[in-house]
Design a protein around this motif. Structure first.
Motif, short mmCIF file in Angstrom:
data_model
loop_
_atom_site.label_atom_id
_atom_site.label_comp_id
_atom_site.label_asym_id
_atom_site.label_seq_id
_atom_site.Cartn_x
_atom_site.Cartn_y
_atom_site.Cartn_z
N ASN A 3 0.70 -1.20 0.11
CA ASN A 3 0.05 -0.01 0.09
C ASN A 3 0.65 1.34 0.15
O ASN A 3 0.26 2.38 0.55
N VAL A 4 2.18 1.34 -0.65
CA VAL A 4 2.87 2.23 -0.49
C VAL A 4 2.29 3.41 -1.59
O VAL A 4 1.64 3.03 -2.64
N LEU A 5 2.19 4.58 -1.14
CA LEU A 5 1.28 5.56 -1.94
C LEU A 5 1.94 5.92 -3.27
O LEU A 5 1.33 6.08 -4.41
N GLY A 6 3.30 6.17 -3.29
CA GLY A 6 3.92 6.64 -4.34
C GLY A 6 5.40 6.55 -4.36
O GLY A 6 6.13 6.46 -3.31
N MET A 7 6.09 6.51 -5.33
CA MET A 7 7.66 6.31 -5.40
C MET A 7 8.28 7.33 -6.35
O MET A 7 7.64 7.60 -7.48
N ASN A 8 9.29 7.46 -6.05
CA ASN A 8 10.36 7.97 -7.15
C ASN A 8 11.42 7.09 -7.23
O ASN A 8 11.69 6.02 -6.64
N VAL A 9 11.97 7.32 -8.72
CA VAL A 9 12.99 6.23 -9.19
C VAL A 9 14.30 7.12 -9.51
O VAL A 9 13.99 7.83 -10.28
N THR A 10 15.33 6.75 -8.97
CA THR A 10 16.60 7.46 -9.69
C THR A 10 17.43 6.16 -10.27
O THR A 10 17.30 5.16 -10.32
N VAL A 11 18.68 6.73 -10.54
CA VAL A 11 19.82 5.89 -10.95
C VAL A 11 20.17 4.66 -10.43
O VAL A 11 20.24 5.00 -9.25
N PRO A 12 20.25 3.48 -10.85
CA PRO A 12 20.01 3.28 -12.41
C PRO A 12 18.80 2.63 -12.94
O PRO A 12 18.85 1.85 -14.14
N HIS A 13 17.66 3.06 -12.21
CA HIS A 13 16.52 2.26 -12.46
C HIS A 13 15.46 2.82 -13.22
O HIS A 13 14.30 2.35 -13.39
N LYS A 14 15.64 4.14 -13.92
CA LYS A 14 14.79 4.92 -14.49
C LYS A 14 14.14 4.18 -15.88
O LYS A 14 12.96 4.45 -16.42
N GLN A 15 14.95 3.32 -16.71
CA GLN A 15 14.36 2.46 -17.56
C GLN A 15 13.88 1.00 -17.12
O GLN A 15 12.71 0.80 -17.49
N GLU A 16 14.55 0.70 -16.60
CA GLU A 16 14.11 -0.58 -16.03
C GLU A 16 12.63 -0.72 -15.19
O GLU A 16 11.86 -1.64 -15.56
N VAL A 17 12.54 0.39 -14.61
CA VAL A 17 11.29 0.35 -13.77
C VAL A 17 9.86 0.32 -14.91
O VAL A 17 8.87 -0.08 -14.51
N ILE A 18 10.18 0.78 -16.23
CA ILE A 18 9.08 0.86 -17.04
C ILE A 18 8.35 -0.57 -17.09
O ILE A 18 7.05 -0.37 -17.29
N GLU A 19 9.15 -1.82 -17.18
CA GLU A 19 8.24 -2.96 -17.19
C GLU A 19 7.36 -3.14 -16.13
O GLU A 19 6.54 -4.18 -16.21
N ALA A 20 7.61 -2.54 -15.04
CA ALA A 20 6.92 -2.81 -13.82
C ALA A 20 5.61 -1.91 -13.68
O ALA A 20 4.84 -2.30 -12.84
N LEU A 21 5.32 -1.17 -14.73
CA LEU A 21 4.43 -0.17 -14.61
C LEU A 21 2.96 -0.65 -15.29
O LEU A 21 2.82 -1.59 -16.02
N LYS A 22 1.84 -0.19 -14.48
CA LYS A 22 0.50 -0.46 -14.99
C LYS A 22 0.15 0.34 -16.23
O LYS A 22 -0.49 0.08 -17.00
#
Ligand code: ATR
Length: 287
Positions: A61-80
């Protein structure tokens, strides 16, 4: 800082490393000033573990997150879901909780856009020189093209990275605004009165006395400069600009405004200028 209670919502930053980040200070100060019951923490996440981390955060139930180096591209596959401009840039730094997962945004460009507005720097119909062709440069090139720069000269030590960004931005906007160049070819720039945005890591503390271009003619031909580095507060690039009587700004407001934009998205609110200014004073005092 919020008193942690049963009702307190969690937001956080995923990256690696994260220990140096001042995002917790910015977000927890914003939460305090705006009386939001949330706590912002850092999460060190290894490459390859980003989707697991994002899925786990949603379950917690984490409300929101920021993403920094080196994950700004890798995180895209985890998005709704993903904001179209963030998708075009290919980098996400903010995750907003929606039904069934997180929606990704890129608030780095909102950050620079608001800093430029604050300092009265106009991009529309102006030549822009961007130094560097890394992750930050890519987002900034998209922003300057979106803001209708007359021409964007993208200078990088290795021309291939500049060419790739130029192709992507030009394809997205269906024009030829971005011109890739080798850093060493800055003497062949065919314009003056350009806005320079310094995005390389050259000059970052502890290398305070370095700049990617030292030639005073380059600076005397510019109209205004922005360095996205904020540590040191006055970089060598900024000193070289000021030595030619030109205004120069560091990246602290960009950092602050990208966080404010993320905080606004997390909470569905608009932060007042008074509260933004109060947080700016807090972070300036820390650096
Ligand atoms: P960020 O995500 O912050 O933009 P990055 O993707 O690591 O960081 O990009 C760093 C930028 O600084 C690149 O443009 C890099 O140039 P190369 O692509 O040629 O490596 C630039 N850079 C770093 N050190 C440099 C140096 N000593 N001289 C010139 N450019 C340098």
């Amino acid at each position: 800082m919020t008193d942690i209670k049963g009702t307190t919502r969690v937001c956080g930053l995923i990256g690696n490393p994260v220990e140096h980040s001042i995002s917790p200070l910015i977000h927890n100060s914003l939460a305090g000033f705006t009386a939001h019951d949330l706590a912002y923490v850092t999460f060190k996440v290894e490459s390859g573990q980003v989707k697991t981390a994002v899925d786990g955060a949603y379950a917690l139930n984490v409300l929101g997150m920021n993403v920094t180096v080196p994950h700004k591209q890798e995180v895209i596959e985890a998005l709704k879901d993903i904001d179209p401009l963030a998708k075009a840039i290919g980098a996400v730094n903010t995750l907003v909780r929606v039904d069934g997962g997180y929606k990704g945004y890129n608030t780095d460009i909102f950050g620079l856009e608001r800093e430029l507005e604050d300092e009265g720097i106009i991009i529309e119909d102006k030549p822009v020189v961007i130094l560097g062709a890394g992750g930050a440069s890519r987002a900034i090139a998209f922003l300057c093209a979106k803001k209708c720069a007359a021409k964007i000269y993208l200078l990088n030590r290795s021309i291939e990275k500049a060419e790739l960004i130029a192709r992507e931005v030009n394809d997205f906007f269906n024009n030829d605004t971005v011109v890739p160049m080798k850093m060493a070819d800055y003497t062949t720039l065919d314009c003056t009165d350009y806005v320079v945005i310094q995005t390389t890591s050259v000059g970052l503390h502890p290398h305070d006395n370095e700049a990617v271009i030292e030639d005073e003619i380059f600076y005397s031909n510019a109209s205004v400069g922005v360095d996205i580095i904020y540590n040191p507060a006055e970089t060598k690039f900024m000193k070289l600009m000021k030595a030619q009587g030109k205004p120069a700004y560091n990246g602290l407001k960009m950092l602050l405004y990208q966080a404010v934009a993320a905080f606004e998205l997390f909470n569905g609110i608009s932060v007042s200028k008074e509260h933004v200014d109060a947080v700016y004073d807090v972070i300036k005092g820390e650096l």
